[in-house]
Design a protein around this motif. Sequence first.
Motif, PDB file in Angstrom:
ATOM      1  N   LEU A  74       0.849  -1.192   0.000  1.00 53.52           N
ATOM      2  CA  LEU A  74       0.000   0.000   0.000  1.00 53.52           C
ATOM      3  C   LEU A  74       0.889   1.248   0.000  1.00 53.52           C
ATOM      4  O   LEU A  74       1.294   1.754   1.050  1.00 53.52           O
ATOM      5  N   LEU A  75       1.170   1.749  -1.187  1.00 53.34           N
ATOM      6  CA  LEU A  75       2.123   2.846  -1.322  1.00 53.34           C
ATOM      7  C   LEU A  75       1.649   4.113  -0.612  1.00 53.34           C
ATOM      8  O   LEU A  75       2.471   4.924  -0.176  1.00 53.34           O
ATOM      9  N   ALA A  76       0.346   4.283  -0.484  1.00 57.90           N
ATOM     10  CA  ALA A  76      -0.164   5.481   0.189  1.00 57.90           C
ATOM     11  C   ALA A  76       0.217   5.508   1.664  1.00 57.90           C
ATOM     12  O   ALA A  76       0.188   6.568   2.295  1.00 57.90           O
ATOM     13  N   SER A  77       0.582   4.347   2.213  1.00 60.95           N
ATOM     14  CA  SER A  77       0.944   4.266   3.634  1.00 60.95           C
ATOM     15  C   SER A  77       2.425   4.524   3.876  1.00 60.95           C
ATOM     16  O   SER A  77       2.866   4.558   5.024  1.00 60.95           O
ATOM     17  N   ALA A  78       3.198   4.684   2.812  1.00 60.09           N
ATOM     18  CA  ALA A  78       4.656   4.767   2.943  1.00 60.09           C
ATOM     19  C   ALA A  78       5.078   6.002   3.725  1.00 60.09           C
ATOM     20  O   ALA A  78       4.537   7.099   3.540  1.00 60.09           O
ATOM     21  N   ARG A  79       6.057   5.817   4.607  1.00 61.35           N
ATOM     22  CA  ARG A  79       6.634   6.923   5.366  1.00 61.35           C
ATOM     23  C   ARG A  79       8.152   6.856   5.263  1.00 61.35           C
ATOM     24  O   ARG A  79       8.753   5.783   5.375  1.00 61.35           O
ATOM     25  N   ASP A  80       8.758   8.014   5.069  1.00 61.62           N
ATOM     26  CA  ASP A  80      10.209   8.137   4.980  1.00 61.62           C
ATOM     27  C   ASP A  80      10.606   9.256   5.937  1.00 61.62           C
ATOM     28  O   ASP A  80      10.358  10.436   5.658  1.00 61.62           O
ATOM     29  N   VAL A  81      11.175   8.912   7.085  1.00 60.05           N
ATOM     30  CA  VAL A  81      11.390   9.867   8.170  1.00 60.05           C
ATOM     31  C   VAL A  81      12.870   9.919   8.537  1.00 60.05           C
ATOM     32  O   VAL A  81      13.475   8.888   8.850  1.00 60.05           O
ATOM     33  N   ARG A  82      13.423  11.100   8.506  1.00 58.23           N
ATOM     34  CA  ARG A  82      14.796  11.279   8.979  1.00 58.23           C
ATOM     35  C   ARG A  82      14.782  11.586  10.474  1.00 58.23           C
ATOM     36  O   ARG A  82      13.826  12.161  10.988  1.00 58.23           O
ATOM     37  N   VAL A  83      15.874  11.222  11.145  1.00 63.34           N
ATOM     38  CA  VAL A  83      15.959  11.358  12.602  1.00 63.34           C
ATOM     39  C   VAL A  83      17.217  12.130  12.969  1.00 63.34           C
ATOM     40  O   VAL A  83      18.308  11.828  12.473  1.00 63.34           O
ATOM     41  N   ARG A  84      17.049  13.095  13.835  1.00 64.24           N
ATOM     42  CA  ARG A  84      18.189  13.859  14.340  1.00 64.24           C
ATOM     43  C   ARG A  84      18.886  13.075  15.440  1.00 64.24           C
ATOM     44  O   ARG A  84      18.258  12.674  16.413  1.00 64.24           O
ATOM     45  N   PRO A  85      20.182  12.795  15.302  1.00 66.05           N
ATOM     46  CA  PRO A  85      20.876  12.051  16.359  1.00 66.05           C
ATOM     47  C   PRO A  85      20.979  12.885  17.633  1.00 66.05           C
ATOM     48  O   PRO A  85      20.808  14.107  17.598  1.00 66.05           O
TER      49      PRO A  85
END
Length: 233
Positions: A74-85
Amino acid sequence: MRARLPFLRRRRRGPGHYPPGPLRDLAAAPPPPGTTPVAQVGFVALDLETTGLDPRTDHVLALGWVTVAGGEVLLASARDVRVRPPSGVDVGSSATIHGLTDDALAGAAALSDVLPLLLGALHGRVLLAHHAAVEVEFVGAATEVAYGARPPLTVVDTLALEHRLRADVNGEVQGSLRLDAARRAHGLPRYSAHHALTDALAAAELLLAQVAELEERLGREVLLRDLLPRRSR
């Protein structure tokens, strides 16, 4: 790094074991039982980019995840999240692998702010990853810091499943079981590696190919328990 995947086969603890918050909510929304056909199971394919492989000393820099349900990604559910160390931590030489630099992550969210999003996506679903011990360990370490406990997870590891599909009678496998090699063995296209969401999508597609092969071998509908780690005798 010490893998803890056997922990995932222990008796699942109820919501009351966890402090109020995301872990208790997750425990109150468990995935379906092992007898459920895979077509009726929801998965969350997850991949992490980190500064290294040891959750005791290394840090998450990016998370990518996508839901698999009804035999579809389900491509609509995709999340790409960057994280600050954390303060005082830099990405170091790991940037040469994943391309995430200190400048690129300076304005990203803290991992503690991202965890509720990931845990919410896992409600009623199974965690899916390739070499899942990495994701399990880092997520577990993060929730221990944030909430004082590890999350209640049911996990499917596409690397372990590929090993079962490729192993000979002696349990030996010829060739690599890395994500790209496993995809090529199933005729799937090649993707660039070391991007969290791309690798999560790659694992999701690999699972669907593995399930199709396993269904042909078993001659019946694949159940969730067919994908889970086998108990030692």
